[in-house]
Design a protein around this motif. Structure first.
Motif, PDB file in Angstrom:
ATOM      1  N   ILE A  48       0.694  -1.260   0.040  1.00  0.00           N
ATOM      2  CA  ILE A  48       0.154  -0.096  -0.041  1.00  0.00           C
ATOM      3  C   ILE A  48       0.681   1.381   0.132  1.00  0.00           C
ATOM      4  N   GLY A  49       1.916   1.185   0.451  1.00  0.00           N
ATOM      5  CA  GLY A  49       2.928   2.358   0.720  1.00  0.00           C
ATOM      6  C   GLY A  49       3.126   3.250   2.021  1.00  0.00           C
ATOM      7  N   SER A  50       2.734   2.248   2.979  1.00  0.00           N
ATOM      8  CA  SER A  50       2.826   2.764   4.240  1.00  0.00           C
ATOM      9  C   SER A  50       4.134   2.243   5.124  1.00  0.00           C
ATOM     10  N   PRO A  51       4.423   2.957   6.267  1.00  0.00           N
ATOM     11  CA  PRO A  51       3.963   4.258   6.690  1.00  0.00           C
ATOM     12  C   PRO A  51       4.865   5.350   5.638  1.00  0.00           C
ATOM     13  N   ASP A  52       3.679   6.360   5.413  1.00  0.00           N
ATOM     14  CA  ASP A  52       4.384   7.398   4.463  1.00  0.00           C
ATOM     15  C   ASP A  52       4.246   8.758   5.262  1.00  0.00           C
ATOM     16  N   PRO A  53       5.299   9.302   5.818  1.00  0.00           N
ATOM     17  CA  PRO A  53       5.303  10.582   6.534  1.00  0.00           C
ATOM     18  C   PRO A  53       4.810  11.897   5.714  1.00  0.00           C
ATOM     19  N   TYR A  54       4.784  11.694   4.318  1.00  0.00           N
ATOM     20  CA  TYR A  54       4.442  12.487   3.761  1.00  0.00           C
ATOM     21  C   TYR A  54       2.931  12.365   3.326  1.00  0.00           C
ATOM     22  N   GLY A  55       2.191  11.618   3.811  1.00  0.00           N
ATOM     23  CA  GLY A  55       0.754  11.167   3.734  1.00  0.00           C
ATOM     24  C   GLY A  55       0.185  10.965   2.275  1.00  0.00           C
ATOM     25  N   LYS A  56       1.110  10.445   1.389  1.00  0.00           N
ATOM     26  CA  LYS A  56       0.586  10.316  -0.022  1.00  0.00           C
ATOM     27  C   LYS A  56       0.500   9.086  -0.595  1.00  0.00           C
ATOM     28  N   GLN A  57       1.332   8.152   0.022  1.00  0.00           N
ATOM     29  CA  GLN A  57       1.359   6.763  -0.438  1.00  0.00           C
ATOM     30  C   GLN A  57       1.614   6.720  -1.753  1.00  0.00           C
ATOM     31  N   ASP A  59       4.726   5.445  -3.299  1.00  0.00           N
ATOM     32  CA  ASP A  59       5.483   4.477  -3.282  1.00  0.00           C
ATOM     33  C   ASP A  59       4.559   3.336  -2.987  1.00  0.00           C
ATOM     34  N   GLY A  60       3.487   2.958  -3.406  1.00  0.00           N
ATOM     35  CA  GLY A  60       2.456   2.135  -3.169  1.00  0.00           C
ATOM     36  C   GLY A  60       1.186   2.075  -3.878  1.00  0.00           C
ATOM     37  N   MET A  61       0.322   1.335  -3.677  1.00  0.00           N
ATOM     38  CA  MET A  61      -0.932   1.032  -4.194  1.00  0.00           C
ATOM     39  C   MET A  61      -2.043   1.855  -3.625  1.00  0.00           C
ATOM     40  N   GLY A  62      -1.672   2.480  -2.417  1.00  0.00           N
ATOM     41  CA  GLY A  62      -2.949   3.097  -1.701  1.00  0.00           C
ATOM     42  C   GLY A  62      -3.169   4.676  -2.502  1.00  0.00           C
ATOM     43  N   GLY A  63      -4.187   5.005  -1.701  1.00  0.00           N
ATOM     44  CA  GLY A  63      -4.605   6.243  -2.436  1.00  0.00           C
ATOM     45  C   GLY A  63      -4.475   7.394  -1.475  1.00  0.00           C
ATOM     46  N   ALA A  64      -4.022   7.326  -0.349  1.00  0.00           N
ATOM     47  CA  ALA A  64      -3.807   8.222   0.814  1.00  0.00           C
ATOM     48  C   ALA A  64      -5.310   8.870   1.248  1.00  0.00           C
ATOM     49  N   SER A  66      -8.577   6.919   3.842  1.00  0.00           N
ATOM     50  CA  SER A  66      -9.066   5.755   4.592  1.00  0.00           C
ATOM     51  C   SER A  66      -9.714   4.863   3.325  1.00  0.00           C
ATOM     52  N   SER A  67     -10.359   5.300   2.640  1.00  0.00           N
ATOM     53  CA  SER A  67     -11.336   4.632   1.533  1.00  0.00           C
ATOM     54  C   SER A  67     -10.362   3.729   0.441  1.00  0.00           C
ATOM     55  N   THR A  68      -9.232   4.340   0.528  1.00  0.00           N
ATOM     56  CA  THR A  68      -8.246   3.665  -0.569  1.00  0.00           C
ATOM     57  C   THR A  68      -7.020   3.038   0.086  1.00  0.00           C
ATOM     58  N   SER A  69      -6.829   2.843   1.191  1.00  0.00           N
ATOM     59  CA  SER A  69      -5.743   2.164   1.968  1.00  0.00           C
ATOM     60  C   SER A  69      -6.364   0.906   2.622  1.00  0.00           C
ATOM     61  N   LYS A  70      -6.716  -0.160   1.516  1.00  0.00           N
ATOM     62  CA  LYS A  70      -7.327  -1.186   2.134  1.00  0.00           C
ATOM     63  C   LYS A  70      -6.757  -2.269   1.487  1.00  0.00           C
ATOM     64  N   THR A  71      -6.629  -3.329   2.026  1.00  0.00           N
ATOM     65  CA  THR A  71      -6.306  -4.881   1.532  1.00  0.00           C
ATOM     66  C   THR A  71      -7.213  -5.848   1.883  1.00  0.00           C
ATOM     67  N   VAL A  72      -7.410  -6.756   0.972  1.00  0.00           N
ATOM     68  CA  VAL A  72      -8.410  -8.023   1.271  1.00  0.00           C
ATOM     69  C   VAL A  72      -7.624  -9.061   1.025  1.00  0.00           C
ATOM     70  N   ILE A  73      -7.815 -10.433   1.827  1.00  0.00           N
ATOM     71  CA  ILE A  73      -7.405 -11.625   1.788  1.00  0.00           C
ATOM     72  C   ILE A  73      -8.457 -12.553   1.714  1.00  0.00           C
ATOM     73  N   LEU A  87     -10.955 -11.970   4.776  1.00  0.00           N
ATOM     74  CA  LEU A  87     -10.413 -10.858   5.898  1.00  0.00           C
ATOM     75  C   LEU A  87      -9.809  -9.701   5.370  1.00  0.00           C
ATOM     76  N   PHE A  88     -10.215  -8.625   6.175  1.00  0.00           N
ATOM     77  CA  PHE A  88     -10.182  -7.235   5.631  1.00  0.00           C
ATOM     78  C   PHE A  88      -8.777  -6.594   6.582  1.00  0.00           C
ATOM     79  N   GLY A  89      -7.974  -5.859   5.878  1.00  0.00           N
ATOM     80  CA  GLY A  89      -6.752  -5.119   6.612  1.00  0.00           C
ATOM     81  C   GLY A  89      -6.857  -3.727   6.120  1.00  0.00           C
ATOM     82  N   GLN A  90      -7.393  -2.716   7.259  1.00  0.00           N
ATOM     83  CA  GLN A  90      -7.414  -1.361   7.181  1.00  0.00           C
ATOM     84  C   GLN A  90      -5.833  -0.811   7.015  1.00  0.00           C
ATOM     85  N   VAL A  91      -5.196  -0.492   6.256  1.00  0.00           N
ATOM     86  CA  VAL A  91      -3.808   0.046   6.471  1.00  0.00           C
ATOM     87  C   VAL A  91      -3.555   1.464   6.729  1.00  0.00           C
ATOM     88  N   ALA A  92      -2.854   1.625   8.001  1.00  0.00           N
ATOM     89  CA  ALA A  92      -2.756   3.186   8.509  1.00  0.00           C
ATOM     90  C   ALA A  92      -1.920   3.924   7.252  1.00  0.00           C
TER      91      ALA A  92
END
Length: 396
Positions: A48-57, A59-64, A66-73, A87-92
């Motif tokens: 997802i690209g976390s943790p990102d101190p810039y808050g932009k993600q 370097d990853g698939m996240g969209g910075a 809460s609605s776009t920083s998600k993973t599913v297994i 199984l759902f993982g909410q990525v900070a």
């Protein structure tokens, strides 16, 4: 100097409802990440690209958000009478942790579609044309979700004319049933209302005593009247998210509510449990302009709801929070029910920052205790990209 090469992991990037996430089959994950633990969390953080101190993600698939920083297994279900374990993982975004404490109702809309396409549903249960009924075991909270997935010419139908406020383009409608959605949270004894009351008084330092409805349904949620905290219920994201003091107040309400609900043992623990509980504020119907510019008339809705997710006001509404709204609206006397005009009801249409949403719930009372057999709503889902994600081989 030798460098560790990247590895490829089969993955699918999907929109479900008003969220997006990276979907994996359990069997496709590296061996170390096929079990819960530090390796799995580290892998998903890197994806997802976390943790990102810039808050932009970046370097990853996240969209910075809460609605776009998600993973599913997903995997073939081990539960009798179910097709797939979800199984759902909410990525900070700016912190190095994955929150496994709750479900994502929006991405639930994509689970059935992915399960059919990925071969996780018995082919004999998928019609050539019609609707596949996919029985999902939501592993985070131990609940059943039934997804009604449209099938056309033997494949999942993704295009259609179903419109969902908060999503730009129409798609095929996916009906979801959340069965017995009262969450069995540790410390709450499995009770829908963990304190045994429909309305409580919550003393929040720096704010005062607030009347709240605290409910475990879909996801643990704390409801408060908008007027009691200085709002009208017509606010859009910037009115809250650009106000650091407002965000701090909502986090204080969330932390003290979580303690009162028995979800944590000390208010400081709330910082490590960002996904749950949610905080939402409600108000009677009023006209406003949605974030898209679309006018919402007071007569279009039964009440207004704004909800916080991962420390920010959500751009639309979390699916699990919609379940909580529908459930609370069906029970006379809750703050949600009162904002909608009071009395018994089986469905409610509420206004959120992006527009409106309808959710139904079947509630009954026996021996002074309320029970909701199921909550129902429609969403949509679509594959955005499929193939592989790549991460450095030493990332987990």
């Amino acid at each position: 100097m030798a460098h560790i090469p990247q590895i490829k992991i089969p993955a699918t990037y999907m929109r479900g409802g008003t969220s997006k996430g990276v979907f994996f089959r359990l069997q496709d994950l590296p061996a170390a990440a096929q079990q819960p633990g530090a390796a799995r969390d580290a892998l998903l953080l890197r994806v997802i690209g976390s943790p990102d101190p810039y808050g932009k993600q970046i370097d990853g698939m996240g969209g910075a958000t809460s609605s776009t920083s998600k993973t599913v297994i997903l995997s073939a279900s081990k539960q009798p009478g179910h097709d797939v374990d979800y199984l759902f993982g909410q990525v900070a975004i700016d912190k190095a942790f994955v929150d496994w404490s709750g479900n994502c109702g929006n991405l639930s809309a994509a689970v059935g579609s992915f399960a059919v396409s990925a071969g996780l549903v018995d082919a004999g249960r998928v019609p050539h044309d019609g609707v596949a009924v996919v029985r999902i075991w939501q592993a985070n909270i131990g609940k059943t979700i039934i997804a009604h997935v449209p099938i056309s010419n033997g494949a999942v139908q993704e295009t259609g004319d179903f419109e969902l406020d908060g999503v730009t383009f129409p798609a095929a409608e996916v009906k979801l049933e959340f069965i017995d959605p009262a969450a069995e949270e540790e410390g709450a004894g499995g009770a829908m209302f963990p304190t045994g009351r429909l309305v409580d008084e919550l003393d929040v330092p720096g704010i005062g005593v607030l009347k709240v409805t605290m409910i475990n349904a879909g996801i643990p949620t704390i409801f408060v009247d908008a007027a009691a905290i200085g709002y009208t219920g017509t606010e859009l994201q910037d009115a809250i998210n650009l106000d650091p003091q407002a965000l701090a107040r909502f986090e204080a309400i969330r932390a003290h509510g979580a303690l009162r609900m028995g979800l944590i043992g000390h208010v400081d623990e709330a910082a490590k449990r960002q996904h749950t509980p949610k905080v939402a504020f409600v108000a009677a119907p009023a006209a406003y302009i949605a974030s898209s510019g679309k006018p919402v008339a007071a007569g279009d809705v039964d009440l207004l709801v704004r909800a916080m997710s991962m420390g920010k006001l959500h751009h639309a509404m979390m699916g699990t929070a919609a379940v909580a709204i529908g459930t609370a609206a069906a029970i006379p006397g809750t703050l949600v029910n009162l904002a909608a005009g009071g009395g018994p009801r089986q469905a409610v249409r509420f206004g959120h920052p992006s527009g409106t949403l309808r959710v139904g719930a079947e509630a009954s009372e026996a021996g002074g205790a309320w029970r909701v057999t199921k909550a129902v709503m429609s969403r949509s889902a679509r594959v955005l990209m499929e193939g592989w994600v790549r991460v450095p081989g030493d990332a987990f």
